[in-house]
Scaffold this active site. Sequence first.
Site, PDB file in Angstrom:
ATOM      1  CG  ASN A  10      -1.843   1.115   1.342  1.00  0.00           C
ATOM      2  OD1 ASN A  10      -1.562   2.197   0.842  1.00  0.00           O
ATOM      3  ND2 ASN A  10      -2.972   0.883   1.998  1.00  0.00           N
ATOM      4  CE  LYS A  13      -1.688  -0.352   5.897  1.00  0.00           C
ATOM      5  NZ  LYS A  13      -1.486  -1.761   6.260  1.00  0.00           N
ATOM      6  CG  ASP A  82      -2.855  -6.387  10.102  1.00  0.00           C
ATOM      7  OD1 ASP A  82      -3.092  -6.156   8.895  1.00  0.00           O
ATOM      8  OD2 ASP A  82      -3.607  -7.085  10.795  1.00  0.00           O
ATOM      9  CG  PHE A 176      -5.294   4.505   2.448  1.00  0.00           C
ATOM     10  CD1 PHE A 176      -4.474   5.328   3.201  1.00  0.00           C
ATOM     11  CD2 PHE A 176      -5.521   3.210   2.902  1.00  0.00           C
ATOM     12  CE1 PHE A 176      -3.891   4.873   4.381  1.00  0.00           C
ATOM     13  CE2 PHE A 176      -4.938   2.739   4.076  1.00  0.00           C
ATOM     14  CZ  PHE A 176      -4.119   3.576   4.820  1.00  0.00           C
ATOM     15  N   GLY A 177      -8.600   3.904   1.810  1.00  0.00           N
ATOM     16  CA  GLY A 177      -9.428   3.012   2.612  1.00  0.00           C
ATOM     17  C   GLY A 177     -10.710   3.669   3.098  1.00  0.00           C
ATOM     18  CE1 TYR A 178     -14.209  -0.041   5.335  1.00  0.00           C
ATOM     19  CE2 TYR A 178     -11.886  -0.473   5.798  1.00  0.00           C
ATOM     20  CZ  TYR A 178     -13.145  -0.931   5.437  1.00  0.00           C
ATOM     21  OH  TYR A 178     -13.334  -2.265   5.175  1.00  0.00           O
ATOM     22  CG  HIS A 204      -4.823   4.160  12.891  1.00  0.00           C
ATOM     23  ND1 HIS A 204      -5.147   5.265  12.140  1.00  0.00           N
ATOM     24  CD2 HIS A 204      -4.767   3.121  12.001  1.00  0.00           C
ATOM     25  CE1 HIS A 204      -5.304   4.913  10.866  1.00  0.00           C
ATOM     26  NE2 HIS A 204      -5.067   3.621  10.763  1.00  0.00           N
ATOM     27  NE  ARG A 205      -0.619   3.070   8.862  1.00  0.00           N
ATOM     28  CZ  ARG A 205      -1.860   3.297   8.430  1.00  0.00           C
ATOM     29  NH1 ARG A 205      -2.247   4.493   8.062  1.00  0.00           N
ATOM     30  NH2 ARG A 205      -2.722   2.309   8.368  1.00  0.00           N
TER      31      ARG A 205
HETATM   32  P1  IMP Z   1      -3.761  -4.125   5.935  1.00  0.00           P
HETATM   33  O1  IMP Z   1      -3.037  -3.571   4.761  1.00  0.00           O
HETATM   34  O2  IMP Z   1      -3.931  -5.587   5.947  1.00  0.00           O
HETATM   35  O3  IMP Z   1      -3.222  -3.571   7.216  1.00  0.00           O
HETATM   36  O4  IMP Z   1      -5.262  -3.622   5.768  1.00  0.00           O
HETATM   37  C1  IMP Z   1      -5.658  -2.484   6.327  1.00  0.00           C
HETATM   38  C2  IMP Z   1      -6.998  -2.058   5.765  1.00  0.00           C
HETATM   39  O5  IMP Z   1      -7.622  -1.307   6.793  1.00  0.00           O
HETATM   40  C3  IMP Z   1      -6.816  -1.136   4.582  1.00  0.00           C
HETATM   41  O6  IMP Z   1      -6.966  -1.800   3.361  1.00  0.00           O
HETATM   42  C4  IMP Z   1      -7.920  -0.115   4.801  1.00  0.00           C
HETATM   43  O7  IMP Z   1      -9.117  -0.608   4.253  1.00  0.00           O
HETATM   44  C5  IMP Z   1      -8.052  -0.075   6.316  1.00  0.00           C
HETATM   45  N1  IMP Z   1      -7.184   0.979   6.886  1.00  0.00           N
HETATM   46  C6  IMP Z   1      -6.065   0.837   7.633  1.00  0.00           C
HETATM   47  N2  IMP Z   1      -5.538   2.021   7.963  1.00  0.00           N
HETATM   48  C7  IMP Z   1      -6.331   2.938   7.392  1.00  0.00           C
HETATM   49  C8  IMP Z   1      -6.276   4.354   7.342  1.00  0.00           C
HETATM   50  O8  IMP Z   1      -5.374   5.028   7.868  1.00  0.00           O
HETATM   51  N3  IMP Z   1      -7.276   4.938   6.668  1.00  0.00           N
HETATM   52  C9  IMP Z   1      -8.281   4.259   6.053  1.00  0.00           C
HETATM   53  N4  IMP Z   1      -8.355   2.940   6.041  1.00  0.00           N
HETATM   54  C10 IMP Z   1      -7.381   2.278   6.706  1.00  0.00           C
END
Ligand code: IMP
Length: 222
Positions: A10, A13, A82, A176-178, A204-205
Site C-alpha cells: 500500500n 501507507k 497491520d 485511502f481506505g475508510y 492510529h499509525r
Molecule cells: P492491511 O493492509 O492488511 O493492514 O489492511 C488495512 C486495511 O484497513 C486497509 O486496506 C484499509 O481498508 C483499512 N485501513 C487501515 N488504515 C487505514 C487508514 O489510515 N485509513 C483508512 N483505512 C485504513
Amino acid sequence: MTTLLIATRNAHKVGEIAAILGADFHCRPLLKEFPSAPVPVEDADTFSGNAAKKAVSLATWLESIGMTWGTDADHVFVLADDSGLEVDALGGAPGVHSARFAARDTGADGNSADADNNAKLLRLLADVPKEQRNARFRCVIALVEVNRAVPLLVPQVFDGACEGWIEFAPRGAGGFGYDPLFIPLGQTQSFAELGEQVKNGLSHRALALARLREWFSGNGGK
Ligand code: IMP
C-alpha cells in the site's frame, strides 16, 4: 541512520509512515524493491498476530537470500503494519478483515476496492443513528532487525488507536481506505477531508509510530 524496510504494497501507507517519521529514519518500500518477496497470508485473528507474522517472515527471507546491509552505525529493520477499522455497532467488524471486507461476501480473491468496502459499511450501518456509530482505527507495527550476527526474530510491537465515528456518506478525496467515512473525535471533517498533515498528527499509525520512535530514543535497536 536507521533504515526501515516497510513491508506493505500500500503506497499510501509507505508515504504516511515516511512522512510521520521524517528525516531521522530512512524508509524504503521493501515489497517494491523486492517484488518476489513472499508475503504471508494474513490469517491471524489479531492485528498484532498478522503484523508479527509479516515482519518475521520477511526478515527471515531477507536473511535467507543473504542480503547484507547495515554497519555498526546503520541498523536495518523490517517494519510491518497491520491496521483496520473497528465499528462498535458491528461487534468490532471489519477489524482484521478491513482490507477484504466486501470480498468476504463474494469469496473473491485479494483485497476489495475501497469503494466496495465503504459501500458495504454504509449498507450495514444504514439504520444506525449517529450516537451508535462509534468506531476506531487501530494500527499495530512489528519491527524485526535484519542482518544481525545472530538473527533475533522476536518482533518489537507498537500499537495505536484513533477514536471517532462513521459518517452517513463519503466525504473528501484524500487518504485511502475508510478515510472518507471516518470522523476522528474532536473533528467535524473526515480523514479524507482533513488532509495528510492533520491525519498524520492524530492517526492510529502516528500513535504507534510515536511509540516506535520512543523505543529508538530509549535503548532501541542501537
Ligand atoms: P492491511 O493492509 O492488511 O493492514 O489492511 C488495512 C486495511 O484497513 C486497509 O486496506 C484499509 O481498508 C483499512 N485501513 C487501515 N488504515 C487505514 C487508514 O489510515 N485509513 C483508512 N483505512 C485504513
